[in-house]
Design a protein around this motif. Sequence first.
Motif, PDB file in Angstrom:
ATOM      1  N   PHE A  31       0.817  -1.221   0.000  1.00  0.00           N
ATOM      2  CA  PHE A  31       0.000   0.000   0.000  1.00  0.00           C
ATOM      3  C   PHE A  31       0.849   1.269   0.000  1.00  0.00           C
ATOM      4  N   TYR A  32       2.000   1.233   0.718  1.00  0.00           N
ATOM      5  CA  TYR A  32       2.849   2.420   0.676  1.00  0.00           C
ATOM      6  C   TYR A  32       3.368   2.651  -0.745  1.00  0.00           C
ATOM      7  N   THR A  33       3.856   1.580  -1.371  1.00  0.00           N
ATOM      8  CA  THR A  33       4.412   1.689  -2.732  1.00  0.00           C
ATOM      9  C   THR A  33       3.338   2.058  -3.747  1.00  0.00           C
ATOM     10  N   PHE A  34       2.137   1.576  -3.529  1.00  0.00           N
ATOM     11  CA  PHE A  34       1.035   1.856  -4.471  1.00  0.00           C
ATOM     12  C   PHE A  34       0.696   3.350  -4.522  1.00  0.00           C
ATOM     13  N   PHE A  35       0.852   4.044  -3.400  1.00  0.00           N
ATOM     14  CA  PHE A  35       0.479   5.459  -3.349  1.00  0.00           C
ATOM     15  C   PHE A  35       1.682   6.407  -3.314  1.00  0.00           C
ATOM     16  N   ALA A  36       2.898   5.875  -3.159  1.00  0.00           N
ATOM     17  CA  ALA A  36       4.078   6.730  -3.024  1.00  0.00           C
ATOM     18  C   ALA A  36       4.461   7.397  -4.348  1.00  0.00           C
ATOM     19  N   ASP A  37       5.168   8.505  -4.225  1.00  0.00           N
ATOM     20  CA  ASP A  37       5.639   9.258  -5.397  1.00  0.00           C
ATOM     21  C   ASP A  37       7.098   8.873  -5.668  1.00  0.00           C
ATOM     22  N   PHE A  38       7.326   8.096  -6.736  1.00  0.00           N
ATOM     23  CA  PHE A  38       8.693   7.676  -7.084  1.00  0.00           C
ATOM     24  C   PHE A  38       8.739   7.297  -8.561  1.00  0.00           C
ATOM     25  N   ASP A  39       9.950   7.216  -9.088  1.00  0.00           N
ATOM     26  CA  ASP A  39      10.161   6.822 -10.483  1.00  0.00           C
ATOM     27  C   ASP A  39      10.676   5.396 -10.610  1.00  0.00           C
ATOM     28  N   VAL A  40      11.620   5.029  -9.714  1.00  0.00           N
ATOM     29  CA  VAL A  40      12.240   3.702  -9.760  1.00  0.00           C
ATOM     30  C   VAL A  40      12.159   3.060  -8.381  1.00  0.00           C
ATOM     31  N   LEU A  41      11.731   1.800  -8.356  1.00  0.00           N
ATOM     32  CA  LEU A  41      11.735   1.025  -7.118  1.00  0.00           C
ATOM     33  C   LEU A  41      12.980   0.159  -7.091  1.00  0.00           C
ATOM     34  N   TYR A  42      13.698   0.207  -5.967  1.00  0.00           N
ATOM     35  CA  TYR A  42      14.925  -0.573  -5.800  1.00  0.00           C
ATOM     36  C   TYR A  42      14.677  -1.598  -4.702  1.00  0.00           C
ATOM     37  N   MET A  43      14.534  -2.854  -5.101  1.00  0.00           N
ATOM     38  CA  MET A  43      14.276  -3.947  -4.165  1.00  0.00           C
ATOM     39  C   MET A  43      15.600  -4.521  -3.671  1.00  0.00           C
ATOM     40  N   ASN A  44      15.924  -4.321  -2.420  1.00  0.00           N
ATOM     41  CA  ASN A  44      17.145  -4.909  -1.861  1.00  0.00           C
ATOM     42  C   ASN A  44      16.793  -6.260  -1.244  1.00  0.00           C
ATOM     43  N   THR A  45      17.095  -7.340  -1.953  1.00  0.00           N
ATOM     44  CA  THR A  45      16.691  -8.727  -1.715  1.00  0.00           C
ATOM     45  C   THR A  45      15.287  -8.948  -2.295  1.00  0.00           C
ATOM     46  N   VAL A  46      14.915 -10.200  -2.404  1.00  0.00           N
ATOM     47  CA  VAL A  46      13.617 -10.549  -2.991  1.00  0.00           C
ATOM     48  C   VAL A  46      12.486 -10.547  -1.962  1.00  0.00           C
ATOM     49  N   LEU A  47      12.814 -10.330  -0.701  1.00  0.00           N
ATOM     50  CA  LEU A  47      11.839 -10.561   0.378  1.00  0.00           C
ATOM     51  C   LEU A  47      10.652  -9.590   0.414  1.00  0.00           C
ATOM     52  N   PRO A  48      10.842  -8.273   0.252  1.00  0.00           N
ATOM     53  CA  PRO A  48       9.683  -7.364   0.372  1.00  0.00           C
ATOM     54  C   PRO A  48       8.849  -7.309  -0.910  1.00  0.00           C
ATOM     55  N   PHE A  49       8.309  -8.464  -1.316  1.00  0.00           N
ATOM     56  CA  PHE A  49       7.669  -8.611  -2.621  1.00  0.00           C
ATOM     57  C   PHE A  49       6.418  -7.758  -2.795  1.00  0.00           C
ATOM     58  N   GLY A  50       5.769  -7.396  -1.681  1.00  0.00           N
ATOM     59  CA  GLY A  50       4.557  -6.574  -1.776  1.00  0.00           C
ATOM     60  C   GLY A  50       4.809  -5.267  -2.508  1.00  0.00           C
ATOM     61  N   ALA A  51       5.983  -4.691  -2.287  1.00  0.00           N
ATOM     62  CA  ALA A  51       6.341  -3.432  -2.952  1.00  0.00           C
ATOM     63  C   ALA A  51       6.491  -3.639  -4.453  1.00  0.00           C
ATOM     64  N   ALA A  52       7.094  -4.762  -4.864  1.00  0.00           N
ATOM     65  CA  ALA A  52       7.299  -5.033  -6.286  1.00  0.00           C
ATOM     66  C   ALA A  52       5.969  -5.194  -7.012  1.00  0.00           C
TER      67      ALA A  52
END
Length: 360
Positions: A80-101
Amino acid sequence: MKLLFVHLLNNCTGSPKVLAILLNELCKNNSLEISLLTSKTDGALSGIPNVKYHNNFYCWHENKIFRVLQFCLSQLRNFFYTFFADFDVLYMNTVLPFGAAIAAKIRRKQIIYHVHEVYINPGFLKKFYSWVMNKCASKVICVSKYVKDNVDFKDSVVVYNPVEKTEVPRDIALYLKRKFERKLIFMPTSLKKYKGVFQFVELARLIPDFDFLLLCSSEHSEMQKFFSETNLPKNLTLIGKQKSLEKFYREATISINLSLYDKCIETFGLTVLESFDALVPAIAPNYGGPKEIIQDGINGFLVDSYNLIQICECIQKIMFDFETYKNFALNARKRAEDFCKEKFLSGIETILESLGNKID
Protein backbone atom coordinates in the motif's frame (compact mmCIF):
# COMPACT_ATOMS: atom_id res chain seq x y z
CA MET A 1 14.82 11.14 -10.31
CA LYS A 2 12.86 9.84 -7.33
CA LEU A 3 14.10 6.52 -5.96
CA LEU A 4 12.26 4.31 -3.50
CA PHE A 5 14.44 1.68 -1.80
CA VAL A 6 12.80 -1.21 0.03
CA HIS A 7 14.51 -3.55 2.50
CA LEU A 8 12.74 -5.87 4.93
CA LEU A 9 14.86 -5.92 8.13
CA ASN A 10 17.36 -3.21 9.02
CA ASN A 11 20.11 -4.99 10.92
CA CYS A 12 23.90 -5.38 10.65
CA THR A 13 24.07 -8.28 8.20
CA GLY A 14 25.51 -8.21 4.68
CA SER A 15 22.64 -7.01 2.47
CA PRO A 16 21.77 -3.89 4.52
CA LYS A 17 25.49 -3.08 4.82
CA VAL A 18 25.82 -3.09 1.04
CA LEU A 19 22.69 -0.99 0.60
CA ALA A 20 24.00 1.50 3.19
CA ILE A 21 27.19 1.97 1.12
CA LEU A 22 25.06 2.73 -1.93
CA LEU A 23 22.69 5.12 -0.13
CA ASN A 24 25.50 7.04 1.54
CA GLU A 25 26.90 7.77 -1.91
CA LEU A 26 23.63 8.46 -3.74
CA CYS A 27 22.42 10.89 -1.07
CA LYS A 28 25.25 13.24 -2.10
CA ASN A 29 23.57 13.69 -5.51
CA ASN A 30 21.18 16.65 -5.29
CA SER A 31 19.32 15.53 -8.41
CA LEU A 32 18.09 12.40 -6.63
CA GLU A 33 15.25 12.20 -4.12
CA ILE A 34 15.71 9.10 -1.98
CA SER A 35 13.17 7.31 0.20
CA LEU A 36 13.73 4.12 2.19
CA LEU A 37 11.00 1.76 3.36
CA THR A 38 12.44 -0.54 6.02
CA SER A 39 12.02 -1.67 9.62
CA LYS A 40 12.29 0.78 12.49
CA THR A 41 15.24 -1.04 14.04
CA ASP A 42 18.81 0.02 14.65
CA GLY A 43 21.12 -1.32 11.96
CA ALA A 44 23.41 -0.50 9.05
CA LEU A 45 20.67 1.54 7.32
CA SER A 46 20.04 3.87 10.26
CA GLY A 47 20.87 7.57 10.19
CA ILE A 48 21.85 8.03 6.54
CA PRO A 49 21.66 11.77 5.68
CA ASN A 50 19.15 13.10 3.12
CA VAL A 51 17.16 9.85 3.13
CA LYS A 52 13.43 9.94 3.92
CA TYR A 53 12.64 6.97 6.15
CA HIS A 54 9.33 5.08 6.21
CA ASN A 55 8.47 2.24 8.59
CA ASN A 56 7.40 -1.08 7.06
CA PHE A 57 6.14 -2.33 10.47
CA TYR A 58 8.41 -5.38 10.38
CA CYS A 59 10.25 -6.82 13.36
CA TRP A 60 11.66 -10.29 13.91
CA HIS A 61 9.91 -12.53 16.47
CA GLU A 62 11.28 -15.69 18.02
CA ASN A 63 7.76 -17.13 17.97
CA LYS A 64 7.11 -18.49 14.45
CA ILE A 65 3.40 -17.61 14.44
CA PHE A 66 4.07 -13.99 15.42
CA ARG A 67 6.93 -13.88 12.91
CA VAL A 68 4.64 -14.97 10.05
CA LEU A 69 1.95 -12.50 11.09
CA GLN A 70 4.49 -9.69 11.29
CA PHE A 71 5.84 -10.63 7.88
CA CYS A 72 2.36 -10.57 6.34
CA LEU A 73 1.66 -7.17 7.94
CA SER A 74 4.88 -5.77 6.53
CA GLN A 75 4.01 -7.01 3.03
CA LEU A 76 0.65 -5.25 3.19
CA ARG A 77 2.46 -2.11 4.29
CA ASN A 78 4.99 -2.53 1.46
CA PHE A 79 2.19 -2.91 -1.07
CA PHE A 80 0.00 0.00 0.00
CA TYR A 81 2.85 2.42 0.68
CA THR A 82 4.41 1.69 -2.73
CA PHE A 83 1.04 1.86 -4.47
CA PHE A 84 0.48 5.46 -3.35
CA ALA A 85 4.08 6.73 -3.02
CA ASP A 86 5.64 9.26 -5.40
CA PHE A 87 8.69 7.68 -7.08
CA ASP A 88 10.16 6.82 -10.48
CA VAL A 89 12.24 3.70 -9.76
CA LEU A 90 11.74 1.02 -7.12
CA TYR A 91 14.93 -0.57 -5.80
CA MET A 92 14.28 -3.95 -4.17
CA ASN A 93 17.14 -4.91 -1.86
CA THR A 94 16.69 -8.73 -1.71
CA VAL A 95 13.62 -10.55 -2.99
CA LEU A 96 11.84 -10.56 0.38
CA PRO A 97 9.68 -7.36 0.37
CA PHE A 98 7.67 -8.61 -2.62
CA GLY A 99 4.56 -6.57 -1.78
CA ALA A 100 6.34 -3.43 -2.95
CA ALA A 101 7.30 -5.03 -6.29
CA ILE A 102 3.71 -6.08 -7.01
CA ALA A 103 2.42 -2.57 -6.30
CA ALA A 104 5.11 -0.95 -8.46
CA LYS A 105 4.37 -3.37 -11.32
CA ILE A 106 0.66 -2.49 -11.21
CA ARG A 107 1.71 1.16 -11.52
CA ARG A 108 4.08 0.27 -14.42
CA LYS A 109 7.14 1.63 -12.65
CA GLN A 110 10.75 0.64 -13.33
CA ILE A 111 11.87 -1.99 -10.81
CA ILE A 112 15.45 -3.01 -9.91
CA TYR A 113 16.00 -6.23 -7.98
CA HIS A 114 19.30 -6.55 -6.07
CA VAL A 115 19.51 -10.29 -5.41
CA HIS A 116 21.70 -11.34 -2.48
CA GLU A 117 20.31 -14.81 -1.84
CA VAL A 118 19.24 -17.94 -3.68
CA TYR A 119 18.75 -20.30 -0.72
CA ILE A 120 15.30 -19.63 0.71
CA ASN A 121 13.29 -22.02 2.86
CA PRO A 122 10.68 -23.35 2.60
CA GLY A 123 11.04 -24.15 -1.11
CA PHE A 124 7.58 -22.91 -2.13
CA LEU A 125 8.53 -19.42 -0.93
CA LYS A 126 11.62 -19.45 -3.14
CA LYS A 127 9.44 -20.36 -6.15
CA PHE A 128 6.98 -17.61 -5.26
CA TYR A 129 9.69 -14.94 -4.83
CA SER A 130 11.24 -15.98 -8.16
CA TRP A 131 7.85 -15.84 -9.89
CA VAL A 132 7.19 -12.31 -8.56
CA MET A 133 10.66 -11.17 -9.60
CA ASN A 134 10.29 -12.54 -13.12
CA LYS A 135 6.91 -10.85 -13.50
CA CYS A 136 7.95 -7.50 -12.02
CA ALA A 137 11.68 -6.80 -12.47
CA SER A 138 13.02 -4.42 -15.11
CA LYS A 139 16.61 -5.26 -14.18
CA VAL A 140 18.21 -7.79 -11.84
CA ILE A 141 21.55 -7.19 -10.09
CA CYS A 142 23.34 -10.31 -8.84
CA VAL A 143 26.04 -10.15 -6.17
CA SER A 144 28.11 -12.93 -7.78
CA LYS A 145 28.36 -15.15 -10.83
CA TYR A 146 27.03 -17.95 -8.65
CA VAL A 147 23.82 -15.98 -8.04
CA LYS A 148 23.50 -15.10 -11.72
CA ASP A 149 23.79 -18.78 -12.64
CA ASN A 150 20.99 -19.58 -10.21
CA VAL A 151 18.63 -16.73 -11.09
CA ASP A 152 16.21 -17.40 -13.92
CA PHE A 153 16.13 -13.88 -15.38
CA LYS A 154 17.52 -12.89 -18.79
CA ASP A 155 18.31 -9.23 -18.10
CA SER A 156 20.59 -9.78 -15.09
CA VAL A 157 24.08 -8.42 -14.43
CA VAL A 158 26.78 -9.16 -11.85
CA VAL A 159 27.84 -6.28 -9.63
CA TYR A 160 30.10 -7.56 -6.87
CA ASN A 161 29.57 -6.28 -3.35
CA PRO A 162 32.18 -3.75 -2.24
CA VAL A 163 34.33 -3.44 0.82
CA GLU A 164 34.95 -0.02 2.34
CA LYS A 165 38.70 0.32 2.56
CA THR A 166 40.31 0.85 5.93
CA GLU A 167 43.69 2.48 6.36
CA VAL A 168 46.74 0.25 6.13
CA PRO A 169 48.80 0.46 9.35
CA ARG A 170 52.04 2.42 8.99
CA ASP A 171 54.13 -0.45 10.31
CA ILE A 172 52.52 -3.40 8.54
CA ALA A 173 55.19 -5.85 9.69
CA LEU A 174 54.56 -5.03 13.37
CA TYR A 175 50.76 -5.09 12.84
CA LEU A 176 50.95 -8.55 11.27
CA LYS A 177 53.45 -9.81 13.84
CA ARG A 178 50.99 -9.01 16.62
CA LYS A 179 48.21 -10.76 14.71
CA PHE A 180 50.42 -13.79 14.17
CA GLU A 181 51.31 -14.00 17.86
CA ARG A 182 47.71 -13.43 19.00
CA LYS A 183 46.48 -16.71 17.44
CA LEU A 184 42.85 -15.61 17.29
CA ILE A 185 40.42 -17.42 14.96
CA PHE A 186 37.39 -15.22 14.22
CA MET A 187 34.01 -16.19 12.78
CA PRO A 188 31.35 -13.50 12.23
CA THR A 189 28.06 -15.10 11.21
CA SER A 190 24.36 -15.57 11.94
CA LEU A 191 23.21 -17.69 14.86
CA LYS A 192 22.06 -20.63 12.73
CA LYS A 193 23.07 -24.29 12.72
CA TYR A 194 23.52 -24.23 8.94
CA LYS A 195 26.11 -21.48 9.34
CA GLY A 196 28.44 -24.04 10.95
CA VAL A 197 28.45 -22.59 14.47
CA PHE A 198 28.68 -26.04 16.08
CA GLN A 199 31.55 -26.95 13.74
CA PHE A 200 33.29 -23.81 14.97
CA VAL A 201 32.81 -24.95 18.58
CA GLU A 202 34.34 -28.35 17.78
CA LEU A 203 37.20 -26.68 15.93
CA ALA A 204 38.00 -24.74 19.11
CA ARG A 205 38.20 -28.03 21.00
CA LEU A 206 40.62 -29.45 18.43
CA ILE A 207 43.03 -26.48 18.67
CA PRO A 208 43.26 -25.57 22.38
CA ASP A 209 46.37 -23.38 21.91
CA PHE A 210 44.37 -20.89 19.77
CA ASP A 211 41.67 -18.50 20.91
CA PHE A 212 38.33 -18.60 19.09
CA LEU A 213 35.84 -15.74 18.79
CA LEU A 214 32.28 -16.33 17.55
CA LEU A 215 30.39 -13.13 16.76
CA CYS A 216 26.74 -13.45 15.77
CA SER A 217 24.15 -10.96 14.53
CA SER A 218 22.02 -11.73 17.62
CA GLU A 219 21.90 -10.53 21.19
CA HIS A 220 24.40 -12.16 23.54
CA SER A 221 21.52 -13.53 25.61
CA GLU A 222 20.17 -15.33 22.53
CA MET A 223 23.59 -16.88 21.96
CA GLN A 224 23.78 -18.12 25.54
CA LYS A 225 20.31 -19.66 25.19
CA PHE A 226 21.25 -21.23 21.84
CA PHE A 227 24.32 -22.93 23.34
CA SER A 228 22.76 -23.65 26.75
CA GLU A 229 23.03 -27.42 26.28
CA THR A 230 26.52 -27.28 24.77
CA ASN A 231 29.69 -27.58 26.83
CA LEU A 232 31.69 -24.72 25.33
CA PRO A 233 35.51 -24.93 25.42
CA LYS A 234 37.36 -22.37 27.52
CA ASN A 235 39.21 -20.94 24.52
CA LEU A 236 35.92 -19.88 22.85
CA THR A 237 34.37 -16.43 23.40
CA LEU A 238 30.82 -15.46 22.35
CA ILE A 239 30.08 -11.91 21.21
CA GLY A 240 26.61 -10.55 20.41
CA LYS A 241 25.67 -8.31 17.50
CA GLN A 242 27.86 -5.31 16.73
CA LYS A 243 27.27 -2.38 14.39
CA SER A 244 30.92 -2.36 13.32
CA LEU A 245 33.25 -5.34 13.06
CA GLU A 246 36.39 -3.38 12.20
CA LYS A 247 38.01 -3.71 15.63
CA PHE A 248 37.45 -7.48 15.62
CA TYR A 249 39.01 -7.90 12.18
CA ARG A 250 42.00 -5.87 13.36
CA GLU A 251 42.49 -8.25 16.29
CA ALA A 252 41.89 -11.47 14.29
CA THR A 253 44.64 -13.72 12.97
CA ILE A 254 42.46 -15.80 10.62
CA SER A 255 38.77 -15.51 9.76
CA ILE A 256 36.56 -18.49 9.04
CA ASN A 257 33.24 -19.13 7.30
CA LEU A 258 31.83 -22.61 7.94
CA SER A 259 28.44 -22.51 6.17
CA LEU A 260 27.28 -26.08 5.53
CA TYR A 261 27.11 -26.50 1.75
CA ASP A 262 24.30 -29.09 1.83
CA LYS A 263 22.06 -26.67 3.75
CA CYS A 264 23.21 -23.20 2.70
CA ILE A 265 25.66 -21.96 0.09
CA GLU A 266 27.12 -18.50 0.58
CA THR A 267 26.09 -16.38 -2.39
CA PHE A 268 28.93 -13.88 -1.91
CA GLY A 269 30.95 -13.93 1.32
CA LEU A 270 31.13 -10.35 2.55
CA THR A 271 32.85 -11.37 5.79
CA VAL A 272 35.66 -12.90 3.73
CA LEU A 273 36.12 -9.64 1.87
CA GLU A 274 36.01 -7.57 5.07
CA SER A 275 38.68 -9.78 6.62
CA PHE A 276 40.87 -9.44 3.53
CA ASP A 277 40.66 -5.66 3.81
CA ALA A 278 42.06 -5.94 7.35
CA LEU A 279 44.92 -8.19 6.15
CA VAL A 280 43.30 -11.30 7.60
CA PRO A 281 43.56 -14.56 5.60
CA ALA A 282 40.29 -16.48 5.33
CA ILE A 283 39.09 -20.07 5.23
CA ALA A 284 35.68 -20.69 3.64
CA PRO A 285 33.63 -23.38 1.87
CA ASN A 286 34.61 -24.42 -1.65
CA TYR A 287 31.16 -23.44 -2.91
CA GLY A 288 29.32 -20.36 -4.13
CA GLY A 289 30.55 -16.80 -3.71
CA PRO A 290 33.71 -17.48 -1.66
CA LYS A 291 35.16 -19.34 -4.68
CA GLU A 292 35.05 -16.01 -6.56
CA ILE A 293 36.99 -14.20 -3.81
CA ILE A 294 39.48 -16.61 -2.23
CA GLN A 295 42.53 -17.73 -4.20
CA ASP A 296 43.15 -21.14 -2.68
CA GLY A 297 46.57 -21.40 -1.05
CA ILE A 298 47.39 -17.75 -1.79
CA ASN A 299 45.22 -15.58 0.47
CA GLY A 300 43.30 -18.34 2.22
CA PHE A 301 41.83 -21.79 1.66
CA LEU A 302 38.64 -23.28 0.23
CA VAL A 303 37.55 -26.28 2.29
CA ASP A 304 34.80 -28.72 3.19
CA SER A 305 33.09 -27.25 6.29
CA TYR A 306 32.44 -30.74 7.67
CA ASN A 307 36.12 -31.74 7.43
CA LEU A 308 37.52 -30.22 10.62
CA ILE A 309 40.83 -32.06 10.25
CA GLN A 310 41.35 -30.40 6.85
CA ILE A 311 40.51 -27.02 8.37
CA CYS A 312 43.06 -27.58 11.15
CA GLU A 313 45.67 -28.40 8.50
CA CYS A 314 44.83 -25.19 6.60
CA ILE A 315 45.27 -23.15 9.78
CA GLN A 316 48.65 -24.81 10.34
CA LYS A 317 49.70 -24.01 6.75
CA ILE A 318 48.82 -20.32 7.17
CA MET A 319 50.58 -20.25 10.56
CA PHE A 320 53.63 -22.29 9.47
CA ASP A 321 55.88 -19.31 10.23
CA PHE A 322 55.60 -15.54 10.26
CA GLU A 323 56.82 -15.05 6.68
CA THR A 324 54.20 -17.48 5.41
CA TYR A 325 51.49 -15.74 7.41
CA LYS A 326 52.61 -12.31 6.17
CA ASN A 327 52.41 -13.42 2.54
CA PHE A 328 48.88 -14.75 3.02
CA ALA A 329 47.85 -11.49 4.73
CA LEU A 330 49.36 -9.19 2.09
CA ASN A 331 47.81 -11.23 -0.70
CA ALA A 332 44.46 -10.94 1.07
CA ARG A 333 44.66 -7.15 1.17
CA LYS A 334 45.67 -7.06 -2.50
CA ARG A 335 42.64 -9.19 -3.43
CA ALA A 336 40.30 -6.89 -1.48
CA GLU A 337 41.30 -4.03 -3.77
CA ASP A 338 39.56 -5.82 -6.65
CA PHE A 339 36.24 -5.24 -4.85
CA CYS A 340 36.50 -1.48 -4.35
CA LYS A 341 33.54 0.79 -3.70
CA GLU A 342 34.17 2.74 -6.92
CA LYS A 343 33.56 -0.33 -9.14
CA PHE A 344 30.39 -1.17 -7.24
CA LEU A 345 28.97 2.36 -7.45
CA SER A 346 29.85 2.65 -11.13
CA GLY A 347 27.95 -0.57 -11.87
CA ILE A 348 24.83 0.51 -9.98
CA GLU A 349 24.85 4.05 -11.37
CA THR A 350 25.07 2.72 -14.94
CA ILE A 351 21.89 0.71 -14.32
CA LEU A 352 20.09 3.67 -12.73
CA GLU A 353 21.04 5.89 -15.65
CA SER A 354 19.74 3.36 -18.18
CA LEU A 355 16.38 3.19 -16.42
CA GLY A 356 16.32 6.97 -16.00
CA ASN A 357 16.60 7.35 -19.76
CA LYS A 358 13.59 5.07 -20.18
CA ILE A 359 11.60 7.24 -17.76
CA ASP A 360 12.57 10.42 -19.63
